[in-house]
Design a protein around this motif. Structure first.
Motif, PDB file in Angstrom:
ATOM      1  N   VAL A   1     -18.120 -23.094  18.876  1.00 10.84           N
ATOM      2  CA  VAL A   1     -17.349 -23.510  20.047  1.00 10.84           C
ATOM      3  C   VAL A   1     -17.309 -22.338  21.016  1.00 10.84           C
ATOM      4  N   SER A   2     -17.974 -22.496  22.149  1.00 13.26           N
ATOM      5  CA  SER A   2     -18.052 -21.385  23.101  1.00 13.26           C
ATOM      6  C   SER A   2     -16.778 -21.237  23.917  1.00 13.26           C
ATOM      7  N   ARG A   3     -16.077 -22.352  24.149  1.00 15.78           N
ATOM      8  CA  ARG A   3     -14.884 -22.279  25.008  1.00 15.78           C
ATOM      9  C   ARG A   3     -13.957 -23.454  24.724  1.00 15.78           C
ATOM     10  N   VAL A   4     -12.647 -23.181  24.755  1.00 16.32           N
ATOM     11  CA  VAL A   4     -11.628 -24.213  24.617  1.00 16.32           C
ATOM     12  C   VAL A   4     -10.642 -24.066  25.763  1.00 16.32           C
ATOM     13  N   ALA A   5     -10.441 -25.146  26.507  1.00 16.87           N
ATOM     14  CA  ALA A   5      -9.418 -25.177  27.560  1.00 16.87           C
ATOM     15  C   ALA A   5      -8.329 -26.143  27.104  1.00 16.87           C
ATOM     16  N   VAL A   6      -7.172 -25.604  26.766  1.00 14.48           N
ATOM     17  CA  VAL A   6      -6.087 -26.407  26.211  1.00 14.48           C
ATOM     18  C   VAL A   6      -5.205 -26.948  27.337  1.00 14.48           C
ATOM     19  N   PRO A   7      -4.888 -28.231  27.335  1.00 11.00           N
ATOM     20  CA  PRO A   7      -4.035 -28.799  28.381  1.00 11.00           C
ATOM     21  C   PRO A   7      -2.659 -28.153  28.402  1.00 11.00           C
ATOM     22  N   LYS A   8      -2.147 -27.912  29.585  1.00  7.80           N
ATOM     23  CA  LYS A   8      -0.791 -27.379  29.707  1.00  7.80           C
ATOM     24  C   LYS A   8       0.243 -28.488  29.573  1.00  7.80           C
ATOM     25  N   SER A   9      -0.221 -29.733  29.731  1.00  5.66           N
ATOM     26  CA  SER A   9       0.695 -30.871  29.763  1.00  5.66           C
ATOM     27  C   SER A   9       0.891 -31.529  28.409  1.00  5.66           C
ATOM     28  N   ALA A  10       0.343 -30.948  27.322  1.00  3.46           N
ATOM     29  CA  ALA A  10       0.404 -31.611  26.020  1.00  3.46           C
ATOM     30  C   ALA A  10       0.490 -30.593  24.897  1.00  3.46           C
ATOM     31  N   ARG A  11       0.812 -31.070  23.733  1.00  5.85           N
ATOM     32  CA  ARG A  11       0.773 -30.279  22.504  1.00  5.85           C
ATOM     33  C   ARG A  11      -0.619 -30.455  21.877  1.00  5.85           C
ATOM     34  N   PHE A  12      -1.237 -29.358  21.478  1.00  6.04           N
ATOM     35  CA  PHE A  12      -2.564 -29.427  20.871  1.00  6.04           C
ATOM     36  C   PHE A  12      -2.541 -28.634  19.579  1.00  6.04           C
ATOM     37  N   ASP A  13      -2.414 -29.334  18.447  1.00  7.86           N
ATOM     38  CA  ASP A  13      -2.461 -28.697  17.132  1.00  7.86           C
ATOM     39  C   ASP A  13      -3.924 -28.610  16.720  1.00  7.86           C
ATOM     40  N   THR A  14      -4.455 -27.400  16.603  1.00 11.23           N
ATOM     41  CA  THR A  14      -5.890 -27.258  16.428  1.00 11.23           C
ATOM     42  C   THR A  14      -6.250 -26.042  15.581  1.00 11.23           C
ATOM     43  N   LEU A  15      -7.490 -26.038  15.098  1.00  9.39           N
ATOM     44  CA  LEU A  15      -8.044 -24.880  14.399  1.00  9.39           C
ATOM     45  C   LEU A  15      -8.989 -24.088  15.295  1.00  9.39           C
ATOM     46  N   LEU A  16      -9.156 -24.524  16.553  1.00  3.45           N
ATOM     47  CA  LEU A  16     -10.156 -23.934  17.437  1.00  3.45           C
ATOM     48  C   LEU A  16      -9.668 -22.671  18.140  1.00  3.45           C
ATOM     49  N   TYR A  17     -10.618 -21.790  18.446  1.00  2.00           N
ATOM     50  CA  TYR A  17     -10.412 -20.698  19.384  1.00  2.00           C
ATOM     51  C   TYR A  17     -11.771 -20.380  19.999  1.00  2.00           C
ATOM     52  N   ASN A  18     -11.767 -19.701  21.123  1.00  2.00           N
ATOM     53  CA  ASN A  18     -13.024 -19.386  21.799  1.00  2.00           C
ATOM     54  C   ASN A  18     -13.940 -18.584  20.875  1.00  2.00           C
ATOM     55  N   GLY A  19     -15.147 -19.096  20.660  1.00  2.88           N
ATOM     56  CA  GLY A  19     -16.115 -18.399  19.829  1.00  2.88           C
ATOM     57  C   GLY A  19     -16.063 -18.742  18.351  1.00  2.88           C
ATOM     58  N   CYS A  20     -15.164 -19.638  17.945  1.00  3.95           N
ATOM     59  CA  CYS A  20     -15.084 -20.006  16.531  1.00  3.95           C
ATOM     60  C   CYS A  20     -16.246 -20.920  16.145  1.00  3.95           C
ATOM     61  N   THR A  21     -16.463 -21.054  14.858  1.00  9.76           N
ATOM     62  CA  THR A  21     -17.484 -21.954  14.353  1.00  9.76           C
ATOM     63  C   THR A  21     -16.825 -23.049  13.519  1.00  9.76           C
ATOM     64  N   VAL A  22     -17.114 -24.289  13.871  1.00  8.92           N
ATOM     65  CA  VAL A  22     -16.667 -25.429  13.074  1.00  8.92           C
ATOM     66  C   VAL A  22     -17.693 -25.620  11.962  1.00  8.92           C
ATOM     67  N   VAL A  23     -17.252 -25.427  10.723  1.00  9.96           N
ATOM     68  CA  VAL A  23     -18.183 -25.438   9.597  1.00  9.96           C
ATOM     69  C   VAL A  23     -18.430 -26.866   9.114  1.00  9.96           C
ATOM     70  N   PRO A  24     -19.568 -27.115   8.460  1.00  9.50           N
ATOM     71  CA  PRO A  24     -19.957 -28.476   8.093  1.00  9.50           C
ATOM     72  C   PRO A  24     -19.475 -28.942   6.719  1.00  9.50           C
ATOM     73  N   PHE A  25     -18.649 -28.149   6.044  1.00 11.35           N
ATOM     74  CA  PHE A  25     -18.375 -28.412   4.635  1.00 11.35           C
ATOM     75  C   PHE A  25     -17.168 -29.310   4.377  1.00 11.35           C
ATOM     76  N   TYR A  26     -16.351 -29.543   5.409  1.00 14.45           N
ATOM     77  CA  TYR A  26     -15.085 -30.228   5.176  1.00 14.45           C
ATOM     78  C   TYR A  26     -14.916 -31.385   6.159  1.00 14.45           C
TER      79      TYR A  26
END
Length: 459
Positions: free
Chosen positions: A356-381
């Motif tokens: 994930v090269s970039r994440v823009a989180v909405p200011k108008s909502a709650r976003f429960d996430t595992l993401l951050y800029n530069g993270c990798t979403v792994v294929p195992f789960y």
């Protein structure tokens, strides 16, 4: 008891959620991680991490001896299981109890009674809670199922007694179907949960999936009202709301009271969810199962009640009595959660892990996430990467806020199901609340989801 160090036996966005709640309470956190998750957001946030093993879940998160060793190594005095993995494993919890380690959840015997769906059905019947017509317990083979279906009738659902998430479920419309799909359901249940036990229920089409959130301290139970979970794909929830859509007040009261009665009958301790099928035409509801853990969709209940459910779990686990009376728990507004998965809806929802090269989180909502800029979403789960949550004064207001939040949300580098939700929020049936548990599958049909535009003001 005093809870000084909490071991989190999970990963992803729920681990992040638990760490935040614990740290706000002054509790130190230690996270068990696989080799694939050593640089995850949860690992970065936890006070400590302990390596469980290789990426494969069976060698790390599901490996009870390794998890128990990690707990001992960490000197944690409590364990939060999140959801999935070992969260409803009675043997794991019994091991913790024997070791004198607090479990953030119900007692092992409660999990054995209610986590096993066939046993939970019998418990519900004993508590006079209405259930879907079906077998009184596990069904061992096709021959027994064919005898029972003469009383139950078709269409028939074969369901795994252990686990959840839509796995180990098959539908049969004829004796030939039953003979064909029952072994498949058993094999899938064995692979997913290590238990091939199945039971039978009449399959009810065009019903809504409504669930009630409860909290108990072992002696007293309260409910936190109900959620609408009817929008599902392949029996996996996609979009949830609280409270349920256009539920008559009399039905809401009866539904929630029934959930409290059932949970109280087993001396329930912790957070749990009682799930029902509801028929609009008859205003009847039927118990289908209990989840003896926190649910993915718990944030929408938090939004309408103002109660932090994870912190409530921790308070109960350290021995506090329920501090809430039922009349103090009121519904305020309306909340909607949409699940964001690393899947490509334009390519039949093919999993799409990657960087994930970039994440823009909405200011108008709650976003429960595992993401951050530069993270990798792994294929195992599981492909769940986050939950976008909005709340409004009423449902129309919440829908408008969801539309804005979806437009503002940007996740670059991987495909996600954001585009699906951008389409759904504009559909007339969704806006009118005219949904049922088969609605989304029918609507999707052969439809191709096109990429939605990002918010024009983002950079």
């Amino acid at each position: 008891m005093t809870m000084q160090k909490l071991f989190i036996a999970n990963r992803g966005e729920i681990a992040v959620r638990i760490i935040r709640a614990a740290q706000q309470m002054g509790i130190k956190t230690v996270l068990g991680v696989s080799e694939a998750d050593v640089d995850s957001l949860a690992a970065r946030m936890a006070d400590e991490t302990v390596l469980l093993g290789p990426a494969r879940a069976s060698e790390s998160y599901l490996n009870i001896p390794r998890v128990m060793d990690a707990i001992r190594q960490s000197n944690a005095d409590a364990v939060h299981p999140g959801y999935g993995f070992l969260s409803e494993n009675a043997a794991f919890v019994a091991g913790l109890e024997a070791a004198g380690t607090a479990f953030v959840g119900p007692r092992s015997e409660t999990i054995a009674a209610m986590g096993d769906k066939a046993e939970a059905r019998r418990t519900a019947i004993a508590a006079s809670v209405p259930v879907v017509p079906g077998s009184d317990g596990p069904v061992a083979n096709v021959a027994d199922a064919l005898r029972l279906v003469e009383q139950i009738g078709y269409p028939l659902m074969i369901k795994a007694a252990a686990g959840g998430g839509g796995r180990g479920i098959r539908i049969a419309n004829t004796p030939e179907d039953l003979a064909s799909v029952m072994p498949v359901a058993q094999a899938e249940a064995k692979a997913a949960f290590g238990d091939d036990t199945v039971y039978l229920e009449r399959y009810l089409a065009r019903v809504r999936h409504v669930e009630v959130q409860i909290l108990g301290d072992g002696d007293r139970v309260v409910h936190l009202h109900e959620r609408e979970c009817s929008l599902q794909r392949k029996r996996q929830k996609v979009w949830e709301e609280a409270p349920a859509i256009m539920l008559p007040a009399s039905v809401r009261e009866a539904l929630c009271n029934s959930a409290v009665k059932l949970a109280a009958s087993v001396g329930y301790r912790g957070a749990g969810t009682i799930e029902y099928l509801y028929e609009d035409a008859t205003r009847e509801f039927f118990f289908i199962e209990m989840n003896t853990r926190i649910q993915v969709e718990h944030p929408i209940t938090e939004e309408i009640t103002g109660i932090d459910i994870v912190q409530a779990q921790l308070r109960i686990a350290r021995g506090e009595r329920l501090w809430l009376e039922q009349d103090q728990i009121r519904i305020c507004g309306h909340a909607i959660e949409v699940r964001l998965n690393a899947e490509n809806p334009a390519r039949k929802f093919m999993p799409n892990p990657g960087k994930v090269s970039r994440v823009a989180v909405p200011k108008s909502a709650r976003f429960d996430t595992l993401l951050y800029n530069g993270c990798t979403v792994v294929p195992f789960y599981d492909s769940l990467i986050g939950k976008l949550v909005v709340s409004g004064a009423d449902r129309d207001d919440a829908l408008q806020k969801l539309r804005t939040a979806l437009a503002e949300l940007e996740i670059e580098g991987i495909a996600t199901t954001r585009d699906l939700h951008c389409d759904l929020v504009e559909v007339a049936d969704i806006q009118a609340g005219a949904v049922h548990s088969l609605w989304l599958e029918t609507w999707l049909g052969g439809k191709v989801i096109q990429p939605a535009k990002a918010f024009a003001g983002s950079s």
